[in-house]
Scaffold this active site. Sequence first.
Site, mmCIF file in Angstrom:
data_model
loop_
_atom_site.group_PDB
_atom_site.id
_atom_site.type_symbol
_atom_site.label_atom_id
_atom_site.label_comp_id
_atom_site.label_asym_id
_atom_site.label_seq_id
_atom_site.Cartn_x
_atom_site.Cartn_y
_atom_site.Cartn_z
ATOM 1 N N GLU A 1 -11.360 -5.277 0.792
ATOM 2 C CA GLU A 1 -10.509 -6.092 -0.083
ATOM 3 C C GLU A 1 -11.259 -7.247 -0.731
ATOM 4 O O GLU A 1 -10.898 -7.745 -1.788
ATOM 5 C CB GLU A 1 -9.301 -6.608 0.700
ATOM 6 N N ASP B 1 -11.658 -2.621 10.702
ATOM 7 C CA ASP B 1 -10.569 -3.532 10.316
ATOM 8 C C ASP B 1 -10.239 -4.503 11.446
ATOM 9 O O ASP B 1 -10.183 -5.726 11.247
ATOM 10 C CB ASP B 1 -9.304 -2.746 9.936
ATOM 11 N N ASN C 1 -4.350 -2.057 -4.571
ATOM 12 C CA ASN C 1 -5.663 -2.122 -3.922
ATOM 13 C C ASN C 1 -5.665 -1.212 -2.693
ATOM 14 O O ASN C 1 -6.278 -1.521 -1.677
ATOM 15 C CB ASN C 1 -5.992 -3.574 -3.525
ATOM 16 N N LYS D 1 0.047 -6.559 1.612
ATOM 17 C CA LYS D 1 -0.651 -5.258 1.502
ATOM 18 C C LYS D 1 -0.275 -4.339 2.670
ATOM 19 O O LYS D 1 -0.103 -3.129 2.471
ATOM 20 C CB LYS D 1 -2.168 -5.475 1.466
ATOM 21 N N HIS E 1 -5.432 -9.426 2.934
ATOM 22 C CA HIS E 1 -4.417 -9.554 3.991
ATOM 23 C C HIS E 1 -5.023 -9.862 5.346
ATOM 24 O O HIS E 1 -4.499 -10.672 6.107
ATOM 25 C CB HIS E 1 -3.583 -8.273 4.044
ATOM 26 N N ARG E 2 -6.166 -9.207 5.646
ATOM 27 C CA ARG E 2 -6.725 -9.416 6.990
ATOM 28 C C ARG E 2 -7.345 -10.804 7.146
ATOM 29 O O ARG E 2 -7.384 -11.341 8.257
ATOM 30 C CB ARG E 2 -7.742 -8.322 7.341
ATOM 31 N N ASP F 1 0.817 -1.222 0.000
ATOM 32 C CA ASP F 1 0.000 0.000 0.000
ATOM 33 C C ASP F 1 0.848 1.269 0.000
ATOM 34 O O ASP F 1 0.472 2.277 -0.610
ATOM 35 C CB ASP F 1 -0.957 0.017 1.211
HETATM 36 O O1 LIG Z 1 -8.756 6.146 6.194
HETATM 37 C C1 LIG Z 1 -8.166 5.091 6.436
HETATM 38 O O2 LIG Z 1 -6.930 5.045 6.657
HETATM 39 C C2 LIG Z 1 -8.953 3.847 6.476
HETATM 40 C C3 LIG Z 1 -10.317 3.895 6.646
HETATM 41 C C4 LIG Z 1 -11.153 2.683 6.787
HETATM 42 O O3 LIG Z 1 -11.919 2.565 5.615
HETATM 43 P P1 LIG Z 1 -13.483 3.019 5.509
HETATM 44 O O4 LIG Z 1 -13.584 4.441 5.853
HETATM 45 O O5 LIG Z 1 -13.770 2.737 4.066
HETATM 46 O O6 LIG Z 1 -14.253 2.145 6.456
HETATM 47 C C5 LIG Z 1 -10.322 1.417 6.972
HETATM 48 O O7 LIG Z 1 -11.104 0.272 6.757
HETATM 49 C C6 LIG Z 1 -9.128 1.392 6.055
HETATM 50 O O8 LIG Z 1 -8.362 0.226 6.219
HETATM 51 C C7 LIG Z 1 -8.221 2.569 6.337
HETATM 52 C C1 LIG Z 2 -9.916 -1.735 4.135
HETATM 53 C C2 LIG Z 2 -8.592 -1.788 4.119
HETATM 54 O O1 LIG Z 2 -7.795 -1.163 3.225
HETATM 55 P P1 LIG Z 2 -7.917 0.138 2.318
HETATM 56 O O2 LIG Z 2 -7.012 1.154 2.922
HETATM 57 O O3 LIG Z 2 -7.462 -0.300 0.955
HETATM 58 O O4 LIG Z 2 -9.354 0.594 2.317
HETATM 59 C C3 LIG Z 2 -7.860 -2.604 5.120
HETATM 60 O O5 LIG Z 2 -6.610 -2.462 5.202
HETATM 61 O O6 LIG Z 2 -8.464 -3.384 5.852
#
Ligand SMILES: O=C(O)C1=C[C@@H](OP(=O)(O)O)[C@@H](O)[C@H](O)C1
Ligand SMILES: C=C(OP(=O)(O)O)C(=O)O
Length: 444
Positions: free
Chosen positions: A350, A322, A99, A426, A395-396, A56
């Site tokens: 994901e 998460d 992703n 990831k 990944h999770r 990422d």
């Molecule tokens: O802003 C961020 O860093 C994130 C927000 C969350 O997503 P959502 O806002 O889509 O729930 C989370 O699931 C993602 O892993 C990271």
């Molecule tokens: C939802 C996730 O990732 P993303 O930052 O791509 O949304 C995650 O890391 O669980």
Amino acid sequence: MTQQKQYPHHIDLKPVMHVEGVVRLPGSKSISNRTLLLAALAEGTTTIVGLLASDDTLVMLGALRSLGLAWEQVDEHTHIVHGGGGALPVHEADLFMGNAGTAIRPLTAALAVIGGDYTLHGVTRMHERPIGDLVDALNEIGAQIEYTGVEGFPPLRIRRGHIHAQRLSVRGNVSSQFLTALLMSAPLMAREQPVTIDVVGELISKPYIEITLNLMRRFGVTVEQDGWQSFTVQPGQRYASPGTIHVEGDASSASYFLAAGAIGGGPIRVEGVGRDSIQGDVRFAEALEQMGATITRGDNWIEARSNGVLKAIDADFNHIPDAAMTIAVAALYAEGTTTLRNIASWRVKETDRLAAMATELRKLGAIVEEGPDYISVTPPVGELSAATIDTYDDHRMAMCFSLASLDGKARRGNTMRINDPKCVAKTFPDYFDAFAGIAHENLI
Ligand SMILES: O=C(O)C1=C[C@@H](OP(=O)(O)O)[C@@H](O)[C@H](O)C1
Ligand SMILES: C=C(OP(=O)(O)O)C(=O)O
């Protein structure tokens, strides 16, 4: 446990009788990608210590380089980003976003506002993850973003528009990353007049907005907040490098080890996040406490140990979507039925995490009820079934299902196979090494 690195397609985990140890966490994904973008938009040079090294952050670093924004890695822990002061040296670029939601969403807003000719695309699943609410919000204020595939989803083509923003609105119930993206770009729009962003409907995943506001503040921009409904940036604020930023350890990654301590003995200490963390996912430890684990917190560490059999809980997990996945697997070791509520966003991450979680937990013998925005998990009576767990390039899924190899207070895990373990790249490429470091076979 055995780790079969020579088998890229799967990893076999033997029952783990006891877990104990200290884990140094990799950097937070959410803080790393925000810091990279803010440093690139700022005036001055920013030193970033402890940046996450994973897929990422690689896509964000790659995009910045393609946009002509210079950075270098000076040692294993330190990156230096030379800010562009809000300008993009390269006006045309094709950007691969993998992703990474934390890369494509904030970059879409920044590129649309600054202007140029850019395409953003990713892996197949990225092209199934919604971005329409963000694109609508930006196009309404004069951005020119088109879908080159399916409407509402990447890939996107961005052209130079004429941004006239004073008030814009965005829906908050699909992903908080859309609001994060607009907030991070708001100072670039608020050159002469204030810019107000209104959230339409419910806002999910609120603690991630707090991370955004905290980091913007460190880069010199304050946002006026009216609850979770509206956010205003006064004109004339520009991002300026704070000098050095230390990236906290990833609180979502911490969840696997803390849950391991709660299930399999402990103590397990994670280092890199503590009681003053800016990440909402540190509240995962509270859920473990409700399940009966003992948690101790320090400035820069959290420790978990088991305290008898875990108790099932029924709770709202909208604030920690998460880390909530880790609770769904920990539920295999709890007495009773654990219910995780208000997690509809799992369907657009994901993979469809509600469907994937239900399918894989059932393979282990759990009774699972999956609803539109909830999941409830009742562990099997007796041992977990031996199973081959599919990970759906998530990944999770790989990380949280490693916990099903643990020997809890109530039952013994069975040898299990995890398919495609490398998807952990990831956010945590060394995950299975770190897990091997705390997992001990029969110590009795
Ligand atoms: O802003 C961020 O860093 C994130 C927000 C969350 O997503 P959502 O806002 O889509 O729930 C989370 O699931 C993602 O892993 C990271
Ligand atoms: C939802 C996730 O990732 P993303 O930052 O791509 O949304 C995650 O890391 O669980």
